[in-house]
Scaffold this motif. Structure first.
Motif, PDB file in Angstrom:
ATOM      1  N   CYS A 183      35.367  49.892  15.669  1.00 22.73           N
ATOM      2  CA  CYS A 183      36.121  49.412  14.516  1.00 22.73           C
ATOM      3  C   CYS A 183      35.158  49.121  13.374  1.00 22.73           C
ATOM      4  O   CYS A 183      33.940  49.218  13.533  1.00 22.73           O
ATOM      5  N   PHE A 184      35.703  48.731  12.235  1.00 26.04           N
ATOM      6  CA  PHE A 184      34.902  48.300  11.105  1.00 26.04           C
ATOM      7  C   PHE A 184      34.987  46.783  10.946  1.00 26.04           C
ATOM      8  O   PHE A 184      36.021  46.171  11.228  1.00 26.04           O
ATOM      9  N   ALA A 185      33.901  46.198  10.469  1.00 27.94           N
ATOM     10  CA  ALA A 185      33.873  44.774  10.145  1.00 27.94           C
ATOM     11  C   ALA A 185      33.037  44.580   8.889  1.00 27.94           C
ATOM     12  O   ALA A 185      32.013  45.246   8.707  1.00 27.94           O
ATOM     13  N   GLY A 195      48.126  50.227   7.270  1.00 25.62           N
ATOM     14  CA  GLY A 195      47.342  49.187   6.620  1.00 25.62           C
ATOM     15  C   GLY A 195      46.010  49.004   7.329  1.00 25.62           C
ATOM     16  O   GLY A 195      45.918  49.080   8.560  1.00 25.62           O
ATOM     17  N   LEU A 196      44.969  48.756   6.564  1.00 25.41           N
ATOM     18  CA  LEU A 196      43.620  48.664   7.115  1.00 25.41           C
ATOM     19  C   LEU A 196      43.381  47.287   7.735  1.00 25.41           C
ATOM     20  O   LEU A 196      43.964  46.281   7.300  1.00 25.41           O
ATOM     21  N   ILE A 197      42.512  47.257   8.754  1.00 23.42           N
ATOM     22  CA  ILE A 197      42.250  46.036   9.510  1.00 23.42           C
ATOM     23  C   ILE A 197      40.754  45.760   9.543  1.00 23.42           C
ATOM     24  O   ILE A 197      39.964  46.632   9.907  1.00 23.42           O
ATOM     25  N   ASP A 198      40.363  44.560   9.166  1.00 30.92           N
ATOM     26  CA  ASP A 198      38.972  44.113   9.290  1.00 30.92           C
ATOM     27  C   ASP A 198      38.854  43.385  10.626  1.00 30.92           C
ATOM     28  O   ASP A 198      39.486  42.342  10.836  1.00 30.92           O
ATOM     29  N   ALA A 199      38.017  43.904  11.518  1.00 30.90           N
ATOM     30  CA  ALA A 199      37.938  43.358  12.876  1.00 30.90           C
ATOM     31  C   ALA A 199      37.124  42.081  12.971  1.00 30.90           C
ATOM     32  O   ALA A 199      37.222  41.373  13.981  1.00 30.90           O
ATOM     33  N   HIS A 200      36.334  41.770  11.957  1.00 29.42           N
ATOM     34  CA  HIS A 200      35.540  40.543  12.022  1.00 29.42           C
ATOM     35  C   HIS A 200      35.047  40.182  10.634  1.00 29.42           C
ATOM     36  O   HIS A 200      34.268  40.919  10.023  1.00 29.42           O
ATOM     37  N   VAL A 201      35.473  39.003  10.149  1.00 32.42           N
ATOM     38  CA  VAL A 201      35.087  38.585   8.808  1.00 32.42           C
ATOM     39  C   VAL A 201      35.066  37.062   8.747  1.00 32.42           C
ATOM     40  O   VAL A 201      35.797  36.377   9.458  1.00 32.42           O
ATOM     41  N   HIS A 202      34.188  36.553   7.888  1.00 27.16           N
ATOM     42  CA  HIS A 202      34.186  35.140   7.525  1.00 27.16           C
ATOM     43  C   HIS A 202      34.653  35.068   6.080  1.00 27.16           C
ATOM     44  O   HIS A 202      33.905  35.428   5.157  1.00 27.16           O
ATOM     45  N   ILE A 203      35.880  34.636   5.884  1.00 29.89           N
ATOM     46  CA  ILE A 203      36.448  34.585   4.538  1.00 29.89           C
ATOM     47  C   ILE A 203      35.591  33.716   3.630  1.00 29.89           C
ATOM     48  O   ILE A 203      35.394  34.036   2.443  1.00 29.89           O
ATOM     49  N   GLU A 261      39.438  61.484   9.433  1.00 32.36           N
ATOM     50  CA  GLU A 261      40.474  61.033  10.365  1.00 32.36           C
ATOM     51  C   GLU A 261      39.923  60.036  11.386  1.00 32.36           C
ATOM     52  O   GLU A 261      40.610  59.078  11.767  1.00 32.36           O
ATOM     53  N   LEU A 262      38.682  60.238  11.827  1.00 28.62           N
ATOM     54  CA  LEU A 262      38.088  59.285  12.761  1.00 28.62           C
ATOM     55  C   LEU A 262      37.790  57.954  12.065  1.00 28.62           C
ATOM     56  O   LEU A 262      37.945  56.884  12.661  1.00 28.62           O
ATOM     57  N   ALA A 263      37.365  58.031  10.819  1.00 27.56           N
ATOM     58  CA  ALA A 263      37.103  56.804  10.067  1.00 27.56           C
ATOM     59  C   ALA A 263      38.391  56.007   9.867  1.00 27.56           C
ATOM     60  O   ALA A 263      38.405  54.772  10.025  1.00 27.56           O
ATOM     61  N   ILE A 264      39.475  56.689   9.539  1.00 30.33           N
ATOM     62  CA  ILE A 264      40.759  55.998   9.345  1.00 30.33           C
ATOM     63  C   ILE A 264      41.243  55.429  10.665  1.00 30.33           C
ATOM     64  O   ILE A 264      41.792  54.312  10.720  1.00 30.33           O
ATOM     65  N   ARG A 265      41.022  56.132  11.750  1.00 27.92           N
ATOM     66  CA  ARG A 265      41.398  55.641  13.077  1.00 27.92           C
ATOM     67  C   ARG A 265      40.670  54.333  13.387  1.00 27.92           C
ATOM     68  O   ARG A 265      41.246  53.359  13.877  1.00 27.92           O
ATOM     69  N   MET A 266      39.366  54.287  13.088  1.00 28.31           N
ATOM     70  CA  MET A 266      38.585  53.069  13.304  1.00 28.31           C
ATOM     71  C   MET A 266      39.141  51.903  12.501  1.00 28.31           C
ATOM     72  O   MET A 266      39.146  50.756  12.971  1.00 28.31           O
ATOM     73  N   ALA A 267      39.607  52.192  11.303  1.00 25.42           N
ATOM     74  CA  ALA A 267      40.063  51.149  10.385  1.00 25.42           C
ATOM     75  C   ALA A 267      41.486  50.687  10.663  1.00 25.42           C
ATOM     76  O   ALA A 267      41.955  49.744  10.013  1.00 25.42           O
ATOM     77  N   THR A 268      42.150  51.315  11.619  1.00 26.09           N
ATOM     78  CA  THR A 268      43.565  51.008  11.843  1.00 26.09           C
ATOM     79  C   THR A 268      43.859  50.787  13.333  1.00 26.09           C
ATOM     80  O   THR A 268      43.755  49.669  13.833  1.00 26.09           O
ATOM     81  N   LEU A 269      44.185  51.848  14.037  1.00 23.09           N
ATOM     82  CA  LEU A 269      44.632  51.716  15.421  1.00 23.09           C
ATOM     83  C   LEU A 269      43.545  51.182  16.348  1.00 23.09           C
ATOM     84  O   LEU A 269      43.834  50.405  17.266  1.00 23.09           O
ATOM     85  N   SER A 270      42.298  51.577  16.144  1.00 23.92           N
ATOM     86  CA  SER A 270      41.227  51.088  17.016  1.00 23.92           C
ATOM     87  C   SER A 270      41.133  49.574  16.957  1.00 23.92           C
ATOM     88  O   SER A 270      41.014  48.899  17.984  1.00 23.92           O
ATOM     89  N   ALA A 271      41.176  49.019  15.741  1.00 19.03           N
ATOM     90  CA  ALA A 271      41.098  47.569  15.590  1.00 19.03           C
ATOM     91  C   ALA A 271      42.335  46.892  16.166  1.00 19.03           C
ATOM     92  O   ALA A 271      42.238  45.848  16.827  1.00 19.03           O
TER      93      ALA A 271
END
Length: 562
Positions: free
Chosen positions: A262-264, A70-78, A294-304
């Protein structure tokens, strides 16, 4: 608290059936950034194993589909989505997101601790796990008080609460560098601390990191991000409605530094989320910019997950939550299905609707005299920067009586204090491009006073009046036509279903396009009162120079003109 999975060991050993086995999948290994063709077994919402020998009460053949965490947003203002949490989580879950790390400082500036409580209540029943960072800067600076101020003691009340992860972005860089005791007390609240340090470099960056700040999502150049990486920060590469940093920063990603990146999304309106996606969009853009999928998916998951110490997610491995999504292929990355704790996100009921925080619009529409500017000569002008929330401090020779100057795209910008102190600030902005009409909104980071700009005083006042009458909203005025999206929850979020919010944003976009304006004018407008981002800003006190960190006049005989 670490959960004991002793009761799942028999299933992991194959002695008992799993609840579900997903067979014949291309499983992403986030640890090595490779793919493994195999089967995945789930029990009680947890991955118990990977291998061909598992049995399941239910089994499903994925026919070679790609399975990613599952993807993870590392920083967001809902709040910036303009959706309440239950609508927001339903929307992003459909795009593969299962965890968001959110900072509720927008609603906290408007409603204080009650606002944080409201956002925490939005976790219940949501298809996405919302983890909150306590807002460290309410207000953003001591000069920018909205309805309240939250000190360390007020934030400490939330310590240990379920859903509270750490301390949110520390925007008061001067206070950190000065060793402000009040800020030191806030930093002591958590060992997980997000930073906010646009353009900070050299010894001041060293001092900021030394004070305990660990991440930054404000980088706009590769050089800035690489320096912060070398000094030990996590970098959240941001792609929002107006903050578009992927193209500039993605070329720096390597297999060696990807664990620190990570991605935000930070600030995304609902229409962008609906049309282009969430973190899945960040992956697609990054791949289009040349990053290996694969690096992009890594950023969106395990890195975060690793940045925030979330060892229970971020990878498809034994003992991790069965937060996952099925995608068509790693390059196009179209999410077909999303699961949280092994359950389809469509099965989650979401929080109960119908309870919203009231708006706090306690001001009246200004008179023409109250927004009038006086002066003739060199003037400071806020310059929009396309694709960024930073601004330029421009200089123009002009007579205030000549505004608006449509030929040079010089328009008035007005901020009205929404909380009842009657302060009104007026400045000049370049970059909106309006040839007629005006826009106004009760969303203006972080105090969320009413902010407006347009091609004439009468239109500006009409747009402000529409926002006040609606008790919060985003309004566009073009001639006699007034188009508005009401924001009935604290003047920040709509109480409407997501599809209706998207339709209203589409209507506003059509109107502002007919006015000759730029794309996403409301998002650009919302950031022009944020005094912790360079360079020139507008508040209810007037112009603010965030580099010099002081209020400045519009007209000053000592500045050159262009």
């Amino acid at each position: 608290m670490t959960r004991s999975y002793a009761d799942l060991i028999p299933s992991a050993r194959g002695m008992e059936p799993a609840d579900v086995v997903l067979r014949n999948a291309e499983i992403f290994d986030a640890f090595s950034c490779t793919w493994e063709h195999n089967d995945l077994a789930i029990k009680s919402g947890v991955i118990v194993g990977i291998g061909p020998s598992y049995r399941g009460i239910r089994e499903r053949n994925l026919h070679g589909a790609y399975l990613v965490p599952g993807l993870i947003d590392a920083h967001v203002h809902i709040e910036s989505s303009l959706l309440v949490p239950q609508e927001y989580t339903r929307m992003v879950a459909s795009h593969g997101t299962t965890t968001v790390v959110a900072d509720p400082h927008e609603i906290a500036n408007v409603a204080g601790a009650e606002g944080i409580e409201y956002m925490l209540a939005g976790r219940t029943g949501a298809p996405v796990d919302i983890l909150y960072m306590l807002p460290s800067c309410v207000p953003a600076t001591p000069l920018d008080i909205g309805s309240t101020a939250l000190d360390a003691e007020a934030l400490a009340v939330f310590g240990g609460r379920e859903g509270i992860l750490g301390l949110g972005e520390m925007m008061n860089v001067p206070g950190v560098l000065a060793g402000d005791p009040a800020i030191q007390r806030k930093l002591a609240l958590s060992h997980i601390r997000d930073g906010h340090a646009p353009l900070l470099t050299g010894m001041e960056l060293n001092a900021y990191i030394l004070a305990g700040l660990q991440s930054d999502h404000e980088c706009t150049t590769r050089e800035e991000a690489e320096e912060k990486l070398r000094r030990g920060m996590y970098i959240f590469i941001r792609e929002g409605s107006t903050e578009k940093n992927i193209a500039a920063l993605i070329p720096m990603i390597t297999p060696e530094n990807v664990p620190r990146c990570c991605f935000a999304t930070d600030d995304c309106h609902a229409d962008l989320l609906a049309r282009e996606g969430h973190i899945d969009r960040c992956i697609r853009i990054s791949v289009a910019c040349g990053l290996e999928p694969e690096l992009a998916i890594r950023m969106a998951t395990l890195s975060a997950a690793e940045r925030f110490g979330l060892s229970d997610r971020g990878a498809l491995a034994p003992g991790r939550l069965a937060d996952l999504c099925i995608v068509d292929d790693p390059v196009s990355f179209i999410v077909k299905e999303t699961f949280r704790c092994g359950q389809p996100v469509t099965a989650f009921p979401g929080p109960a609707t119908g309870v919203f925080l009231p708006a706090t619009i306690r001001c009246t529409t200004p008179t023409p005299e109250q927004i009038r500017l006086y002066g003739n000569g060199p003037a400071r002008v806020i310059g929009l920067v396309p694709g960024q929330i930073t601004t330029e401090s421009l200089r123009f020779a002009l007579d205030a009586a000549s505004l608006p100057d449509r030929e040079r795209d010089l328009l008035k910008i007005v901020v009205c204090n929404r909380y009842g102190n009657r302060r009104i600030g007026t400045g000049i902005v370049h970059g909106f491009g309006f040839k007629r009409g005006a826009i106004a909104a009760s969303v203006s980071h972080d105090t969320h006073n009413i902010i407006a700009t347009g091609a004439g005083d009468a239109e500006i006042l009409s747009a402000i009046d529409a926002v006040i009458l609606a008790q919060g909203g985003m309004a566009a005025v073009n001639g006699p036509e007034v188009t508005i999206l009401p924001l009935g929850c604290a003047g920040l979020m709509s109480t409407l279903p997501a599809r209706d919010v998207v339709a209203s944003l589409d209507a506003l976009r059509e109107v502002t396009g007919n006015m000759g304006g730029i794309a996403e004018p409301f998002m650009y407008l919302s950031f022009l009162a944020l005094t912790v981002v360079p360079a020139l800003r507008i508040t209810d006190r007037g112009l603010f120079d965030s580099v010099a960190f002081r209020d400045v006049p519009v007209f000053d005989d000592g500045i050159p003109s262009s």
